[in-house]
Design an enzyme around this catalytic site. Sequence first.
Site, mmCIF file in Angstrom:
data_model
loop_
_atom_site.group_PDB
_atom_site.id
_atom_site.type_symbol
_atom_site.label_atom_id
_atom_site.label_comp_id
_atom_site.label_asym_id
_atom_site.label_seq_id
_atom_site.Cartn_x
_atom_site.Cartn_y
_atom_site.Cartn_z
ATOM 1 N N ALA A 64 0.816 -1.211 0.000
ATOM 2 C CA ALA A 64 0.000 0.000 0.000
ATOM 3 C C ALA A 64 0.852 1.263 0.000
ATOM 4 C CB ALA A 64 -0.942 -0.007 1.205
ATOM 5 N N HIS A 96 3.270 0.564 12.949
ATOM 6 C CA HIS A 96 3.493 0.550 11.504
ATOM 7 C C HIS A 96 2.192 0.813 10.742
ATOM 8 C CE1 HIS A 96 5.388 -0.685 7.727
ATOM 9 N NE2 HIS A 96 4.336 -1.445 7.497
#
Length: 161
Positions: A64, A96
Amino acid sequence: MTEESSYEQFTDEEREALSGSEFAACVATFYEDIAERLLNGATEGFALGGVSEASIHAFRVPGAFELPFAAKLCAESGRFAGIACLGVVIRGETSHYDHVCNKVASGTQRVQLETGVPCAFGVITAENMDQALARSGGDKRDQGRGAAVVAMRMSLLKVAI
């Protein structure tokens, strides 16, 4: 396919205008199964607006985080009336997830504002795999389908203005 919502219904004139356009689908493949489900949903979404499969160009990226760069390349090419950015980020045990989600969303927004090419955010941000699967299943909750419709709607708006 489920019943279409009102924003998914295109007039004959809109379908005619869209049928001559090409669209990009930038697809993050980190979760390959979901990536394919999202791309299938986007294809169904584009079909609602009369866009043929031959006019949808898929560009796969590793994750992504890479979607905004792929979208920028597509936008700068001048070929595409709109771009659907597709992928999934699933929360893990660290921060993250938050960093990736924020950067992908802001990067996608920045690309469309800087280039003038509509970039739809079809990235699932989920707590777990079950949530991701539920949002990539081909119905009106499908983020791929929704991103395709948004890309077409914004493309039509750009032309109208």
